[in-house]
Design a protein around this motif. Structure first.
Motif, short mmCIF file in Angstrom:
data_model
loop_
_atom_site.label_atom_id
_atom_site.label_comp_id
_atom_site.label_asym_id
_atom_site.label_seq_id
_atom_site.Cartn_x
_atom_site.Cartn_y
_atom_site.Cartn_z
N ASN A 1 -0.60 0.80 6.67
CA ASN A 1 -0.13 -0.42 7.33
C ASN A 1 -0.20 -1.67 6.47
O ASN A 1 -0.54 -2.74 6.94
CB ASN A 1 -0.91 -0.65 8.63
CG ASN A 1 -0.70 0.46 9.62
OD1 ASN A 1 0.40 0.99 9.74
ND2 ASN A 1 -1.74 0.85 10.33
N GLY A 2 0.09 -1.53 5.20
CA GLY A 2 0.15 -2.70 4.32
C GLY A 2 -1.18 -3.14 3.76
O GLY A 2 -1.23 -3.93 2.84
N GLY A 3 -2.29 -2.68 4.32
CA GLY A 3 -3.60 -3.10 3.82
C GLY A 3 -3.81 -2.69 2.37
O GLY A 3 -4.23 -3.49 1.54
N LEU A 4 -3.49 -1.45 2.07
CA LEU A 4 -3.62 -0.97 0.71
C LEU A 4 -2.51 -1.55 -0.16
O LEU A 4 -2.72 -1.86 -1.33
CB LEU A 4 -3.58 0.56 0.68
CG LEU A 4 -3.74 1.23 -0.68
CD1 LEU A 4 -5.09 0.88 -1.30
CD2 LEU A 4 -3.59 2.73 -0.56
N GLY A 5 -1.35 -1.74 0.42
CA GLY A 5 -0.22 -2.27 -0.32
C GLY A 5 -0.47 -3.64 -0.91
O GLY A 5 -0.03 -3.94 -2.02
N LYS A 6 -1.21 -4.49 -0.20
CA LYS A 6 -1.47 -5.83 -0.74
C LYS A 6 -2.39 -5.78 -1.97
O LYS A 6 -2.37 -6.67 -2.79
CB LYS A 6 -2.03 -6.76 0.33
CG LYS A 6 -3.44 -6.45 0.77
CD LYS A 6 -3.89 -7.43 1.84
CE LYS A 6 -5.27 -7.08 2.32
NZ LYS A 6 -5.71 -7.95 3.39
N TRP A 7 -3.17 -4.73 -2.09
CA TRP A 7 -4.01 -4.55 -3.29
C TRP A 7 -3.20 -3.94 -4.43
O TRP A 7 -3.40 -4.27 -5.59
CB TRP A 7 -5.20 -3.63 -2.99
CG TRP A 7 -6.25 -4.28 -2.16
CD1 TRP A 7 -6.43 -4.15 -0.82
CD2 TRP A 7 -7.29 -5.16 -2.61
NE1 TRP A 7 -7.50 -4.89 -0.41
CE2 TRP A 7 -8.05 -5.52 -1.49
CE3 TRP A 7 -7.63 -5.66 -3.86
CZ2 TRP A 7 -9.14 -6.37 -1.58
CZ3 TRP A 7 -8.72 -6.51 -3.95
CH2 TRP A 7 -9.46 -6.86 -2.82
N LEU A 8 -2.30 -3.02 -4.09
CA LEU A 8 -1.56 -2.29 -5.12
C LEU A 8 -0.39 -3.05 -5.71
O LEU A 8 -0.13 -2.95 -6.90
CB LEU A 8 -1.03 -0.97 -4.54
CG LEU A 8 -2.05 0.10 -4.21
CD1 LEU A 8 -1.35 1.29 -3.57
CD2 LEU A 8 -2.79 0.53 -5.46
N PHE A 9 0.33 -3.80 -4.87
CA PHE A 9 1.58 -4.40 -5.32
C PHE A 9 1.53 -5.92 -5.20
O PHE A 9 1.03 -6.46 -4.23
CB PHE A 9 2.76 -3.86 -4.51
CG PHE A 9 2.95 -2.37 -4.68
CD1 PHE A 9 3.51 -1.87 -5.83
CD2 PHE A 9 2.55 -1.49 -3.70
CE1 PHE A 9 3.68 -0.50 -6.00
CE2 PHE A 9 2.72 -0.13 -3.85
CZ PHE A 9 3.29 0.37 -5.01
N SER A 10 2.12 -6.59 -6.21
CA SER A 10 2.23 -8.04 -6.17
C SER A 10 3.42 -8.43 -5.30
O SER A 10 4.13 -7.55 -4.79
CB SER A 10 2.40 -8.58 -7.59
OG SER A 10 3.59 -8.09 -8.16
N GLU A 11 3.66 -9.72 -5.15
CA GLU A 11 4.75 -10.19 -4.28
C GLU A 11 6.12 -9.71 -4.75
O GLU A 11 7.03 -9.54 -3.96
CB GLU A 11 4.73 -11.71 -4.18
CG GLU A 11 3.53 -12.22 -3.40
CD GLU A 11 3.51 -13.73 -3.32
OE1 GLU A 11 4.52 -14.38 -3.64
OE2 GLU A 11 2.46 -14.26 -2.92
#
Length: 68
Positions: free
Chosen positions: A19-29
């Motif tokens: 749900n995006g939680g991990l995504g904010k750590w893995l990928f920049s804007e």
């Protein structure tokens, strides 16, 4: 993962699954891999998200923190 999957496919799937939680750590804007992320595939540092994955590859994700 399906046959012929790339490392980037796996990371995107993990980001969506959590749900995006991990995504904010893995990928920049700009949707590139964030600085401070170290990825190893079967003991080798991965330098390319287009890297092919094979059956039984072991993936290790490490988030490097800056303690200031």
């Amino acid at each position: 993962m399906e046959t012929g999957a790339k490392l980037g496919n796996l990371l995107e799937k993990l980001a969506r699954t959590h749900n995006g939680g991990l995504g904010k750590w893995l990928f920049s804007e700009n949707e590139k891999l964030s600085q401070g992320i170290l990825i190893m595939v079967s003991g080798l540092i991965a330098h390319d998200l287009d890297m092919d994955l094979s059956d039984m590859d072991e993936i290790v994700l490490t988030i490097l923190f800056d303690w200031v």
